[in-house]
Design a protein around this motif. Structure first.
Motif, mmCIF file in Angstrom:
data_model
loop_
_atom_site.group_PDB
_atom_site.id
_atom_site.type_symbol
_atom_site.label_atom_id
_atom_site.label_comp_id
_atom_site.label_asym_id
_atom_site.label_seq_id
_atom_site.Cartn_x
_atom_site.Cartn_y
_atom_site.Cartn_z
ATOM 1 N N ASN A 80 3.632 -1.394 -11.255
ATOM 2 C CA ASN A 80 4.797 -1.927 -10.552
ATOM 3 C C ASN A 80 4.413 -2.770 -9.335
ATOM 4 O OD1 ASN A 80 7.557 -0.647 -11.627
ATOM 5 N ND2 ASN A 80 5.919 0.859 -11.882
ATOM 6 N N GLY A 81 3.165 -3.264 -9.306
ATOM 7 C CA GLY A 81 2.742 -4.182 -8.263
ATOM 8 C C GLY A 81 2.388 -3.540 -6.946
ATOM 9 N N LEU A 82 2.180 -2.219 -6.918
ATOM 10 C CA LEU A 82 1.822 -1.516 -5.696
ATOM 11 C C LEU A 82 0.350 -1.090 -5.744
ATOM 12 C CD1 LEU A 82 5.030 0.684 -5.361
ATOM 13 C CD2 LEU A 82 4.527 -1.432 -4.139
ATOM 14 N N ARG A 83 -0.210 -0.807 -4.586
ATOM 15 C CA ARG A 83 -1.616 -0.452 -4.507
ATOM 16 C C ARG A 83 -1.768 0.960 -3.960
ATOM 17 N NH1 ARG A 83 -2.986 -4.461 -1.952
ATOM 18 N NH2 ARG A 83 -3.326 -3.702 0.176
ATOM 19 N N PRO A 84 -2.075 1.948 -4.824
ATOM 20 C CA PRO A 84 -2.248 3.330 -4.342
ATOM 21 C C PRO A 84 -3.507 3.454 -3.488
ATOM 22 C CG PRO A 84 -2.808 3.159 -6.669
ATOM 23 C CD PRO A 84 -2.260 1.836 -6.282
ATOM 24 N N THR A 85 -3.356 3.975 -2.286
ATOM 25 C CA THR A 85 -4.490 4.140 -1.374
ATOM 26 C C THR A 85 -4.895 5.599 -1.214
ATOM 27 O OG1 THR A 85 -2.979 4.243 0.531
ATOM 28 C CG2 THR A 85 -3.865 2.080 -0.071
ATOM 29 N N GLY A 86 -4.137 6.492 -1.762
ATOM 30 C CA GLY A 86 -4.476 7.913 -1.677
ATOM 31 C C GLY A 86 -3.404 8.753 -2.325
ATOM 32 N N GLU A 94 0.829 -1.197 0.000
ATOM 33 C CA GLU A 94 0.000 0.000 0.000
ATOM 34 C C GLU A 94 0.869 1.255 0.000
ATOM 35 O OE1 GLU A 94 -2.596 -0.205 3.301
ATOM 36 O OE2 GLU A 94 -3.737 -1.925 2.542
ATOM 37 N N VAL A 95 0.522 2.213 -0.860
ATOM 38 C CA VAL A 95 1.304 3.436 -0.998
ATOM 39 C C VAL A 95 0.347 4.634 -1.028
ATOM 40 C CG1 VAL A 95 2.878 4.757 -2.457
ATOM 41 C CG2 VAL A 95 3.149 2.283 -2.265
ATOM 42 N N GLU A 96 0.684 5.651 -0.248
ATOM 43 C CA GLU A 96 -0.046 6.905 -0.300
ATOM 44 C C GLU A 96 0.945 8.040 -0.547
ATOM 45 O OE1 GLU A 96 -2.068 7.531 3.343
ATOM 46 O OE2 GLU A 96 -0.272 7.415 4.590
ATOM 47 N N MET A 97 0.503 9.075 -1.278
ATOM 48 C CA MET A 97 1.402 10.161 -1.656
ATOM 49 C C MET A 97 0.692 11.496 -1.524
ATOM 50 S SD MET A 97 3.267 8.622 -5.074
ATOM 51 C CE MET A 97 4.449 9.955 -5.137
ATOM 52 N N LEU A 98 1.460 12.507 -1.094
ATOM 53 C CA LEU A 98 1.002 13.890 -1.069
ATOM 54 C C LEU A 98 2.046 14.725 -1.784
ATOM 55 C CD1 LEU A 98 -0.799 16.235 -0.155
ATOM 56 C CD2 LEU A 98 0.513 16.291 1.986
ATOM 57 N N ILE A 99 1.630 15.404 -2.865
ATOM 58 C CA ILE A 99 2.565 16.181 -3.686
ATOM 59 C C ILE A 99 2.181 17.651 -3.592
ATOM 60 C CG2 ILE A 99 3.490 16.539 -6.006
ATOM 61 C CD1 ILE A 99 2.707 13.645 -6.613
ATOM 62 N N LEU A 139 0.335 8.834 -11.738
ATOM 63 C CA LEU A 139 1.036 8.213 -10.613
ATOM 64 C C LEU A 139 0.329 6.941 -10.169
ATOM 65 C CD1 LEU A 139 2.043 11.299 -8.415
ATOM 66 C CD2 LEU A 139 3.567 9.768 -9.663
ATOM 67 N N SER A 140 -0.992 6.941 -10.143
ATOM 68 C CA SER A 140 -1.742 5.727 -9.788
ATOM 69 C C SER A 140 -1.458 4.612 -10.790
ATOM 70 C CB SER A 140 -3.247 6.035 -9.739
ATOM 71 O OG SER A 140 -3.529 6.992 -8.739
ATOM 72 N N ARG A 141 -1.377 4.976 -12.062
ATOM 73 C CA ARG A 141 -1.088 3.973 -13.087
ATOM 74 C C ARG A 141 0.314 3.394 -12.916
ATOM 75 N NH1 ARG A 141 1.775 3.905 -17.513
ATOM 76 N NH2 ARG A 141 2.214 6.146 -17.374
ATOM 77 N N ILE A 142 1.302 4.266 -12.663
ATOM 78 C CA ILE A 142 2.685 3.802 -12.519
ATOM 79 C C ILE A 142 2.820 2.883 -11.307
ATOM 80 C CG2 ILE A 142 5.034 4.569 -12.001
ATOM 81 C CD1 ILE A 142 4.400 7.117 -13.586
#
Length: 479
Positions: free
Chosen positions: A443-449, A414-419, A436-439
């Motif tokens: 790469n096998g990660l799950r964007p949560t926010g 799970e990955v969350e990002m604030l830019i 960013l969600s697509r990238i």
């Protein structure tokens, strides 16, 4: 007439006796009472209080505390100029003037430094891997075992032996750096003492340098303790010099102590102490002293510290600039860079720091990467089988776009990002979120926010990594 019974000298314009007489009698719970008696600490004789919270020095308008090294460090961290902006401005400016109006030496050093910045995808991966390896001296299975043993042990003897081993390991892996410090201090001493004494010191310094090159640690230590220190002690005893030479001799004695502490024999002895504890022996398995020594010599850190060409070239360019080559402008720029690096790499800092300057597709990009591998340390929460939460802070300055702050948290997949982006980029926030969600997904990660917002002000380290201020993650030495 002076008050001979006063604990401290009277402060001009302040009569402690009169002030104390005028203080109203209030209950101790009243917050207007300052410096209420406390049997656990020594109070001032007046109505002022010197107590501050440990974070005051880092807050807005905070004053410098002289009773805490850690609080002073926090204030310096706050006041340190931004490394990303300083390095970006410096290299961008010197890129255009490196061949005109500068000393030949600094121009050559800056030219070599700038030639390392253009990178492609493969070179960036190698550069990042090298930086990570060079910044992680205490990494690997051995140190993971020692961290767990230290946190779980109820015996002080085991903790003491672990710390002693780590101290010797740090000095052993810093041998080359310590040798350089010794030679620099001796060079400074030769200029700080009269020629009649420096003439006797110079041949011993040359002999010491030769021993360092030949790897004769025992001979070098014998010369340092029996020859050089004796010569300097005789000088101090004869001249009673209490100036610069005395300070340099004190530093020299400290470096000699570290050089002695970092010997192979001492490291092996400290390791033998570790495997003498049954609980540690079971964890370390079949690891022997000779195997340990080979693994240290061939570790990723040992290789990276030699192969990190950018860091070495930056150090050489900074050395020439600080000596006056390139003029006052170059000297001031590199002074700010070195100051920021020294503060950011302080031993107080519980997070990793990586510098990433590069030219990508014709655009200059300067980035700092801050990593907290234990933002949520499950080892201390009884959940060592769960993934820790990692937190990243990217500070990026992109030529033609502006300054970005990127905060990323990772927990397993799970990955969350604030830019936080410049105003010119903010209108494209939805496009950036989608890409960013697509990238991340590819790469096998799950964007949560994923959030992209307009930057109001640059983020501070303390806001992203509050553990800097936590007592259990800091060293607070009272002086």
């Amino acid at each position: 007439m002076p008050s001979l019974l006063g604990v401290t000298n009277p402060v001009p314009g302040q009569d402690n006796t009169n002030i104390n007489r005028q203080l109203p009698v209030n209950p101790s719970a009243d917050n207007r009472v300052q410096n209420a008696p406390n049997l656990d600490r020594v109070s001032r004789p007046d109505n002022r209080t010197e107590r501050q919270d440990s974070g005051d020095a880092a807050g807005p308008g905070g004053s410098l505390r002289y009773d805490s090294n850690f609080a002073t460090f926090l204030q310096k961290l706050r006041d340190t100029p931004g490394l990303t902006q300083t390095l970006s401005r410096t290299l961008a400016e010197f890129r255009s003037i490196v061949a005109s109006g500068m000393d030949e030496g600094i121009a050559g050093e800056m030219g070599q430094l700038l030639s390392m910045i253009p990178m492609d995808e493969q070179q960036l991966l190698q550069f990042l891997t090298q930086q990570l390896a060079d910044s992680a001296r205490f990494s690997g299975p051995l140190f993971t075992i020692l961290r767990e043993a230290y946190s779980q042990s109820q015996t002080q003897n085991i903790k003491t032996d672990i710390l002693q081993f780590l101290k010797r390991y740090g000095d052993y892996t810093s041998t080359e750096h310590i040798e350089g410090n010794l030679l620099r201090l001796l060079s400074q001493l030769s200029r700080a003492i009269p020629a009649s004494y420096s003439r006797g010191l110079s041949p011993m310094t040359q002999q010491l340098q030769q021993m360092f090159q030949n790897g004769d640690r025992a001979g070098a230590l014998k010369l340092l303790q029996g020859g050089i220190l004796s010569h300097l002690a005789n000088y101090t005893e004869t001249t009673h010099d209490m100036g610069l030479s005395r300070s340099l001799i004190s530093q020299l004695a400290l470096e000699i102590s570290r050089y002695e502490n970092g010997s192979e024999e001492g490291l092996m002895q400290a390791f033998s102490q570790l495997i003498g504890h049954e609980s540690l022996k079971a964890r370390l398995g079949s690891l022997t002293a000779s195997t340990l020594l080979n693994s240290i010599r061939n570790s990723a850190f040992s290789r990276a510290s030699v192969e990190n060409n950018f860091a070495n070239q930056l150090a050489r360019a900074a050395d020439m600039a600080l000596r006056g080559s390139g003029g006052a402008e170059a000297q001031e720029a590199f002074r700010q860079i070195i100051q920021a690096l020294l503060i950011n790499e302080s031993v107080y800092m519980p997070i990793n720091h990586i510098l990433l300057p590069m030219e990508w597709n014709g655009k200059l990009m300067f980035s700092e990467l801050w990593v907290d591998p234990d933002a949520e340390d499950n080892m201390h929460k009884g959940g060592s089988q769960r993934d820790n939460t990692l937190r990243f802070l990217f500070k990026v300055d992109i030529q033609g776009l502006g300054f970005f702050d990127i905060v990323m948290g990772s927990h397993g997949e799970e990955v969350e990002m604030l830019i936080s982006c410049p105003a010119t980029v903010a209108p494209f926030s939805q496009v950036i979120q989608t890409e960013l969600s697509r990238i991340l997904t590819e790469n096998g990660l799950r964007p949560t926010g994923i959030q992209v917002v307009k930057m109001e002000r640059p983020l501070t380290l303390s806001a992203v990594f509050p553990k800097i201020f936590e007592g259990e993650n800091s060293v607070n030495v009272t002086i």
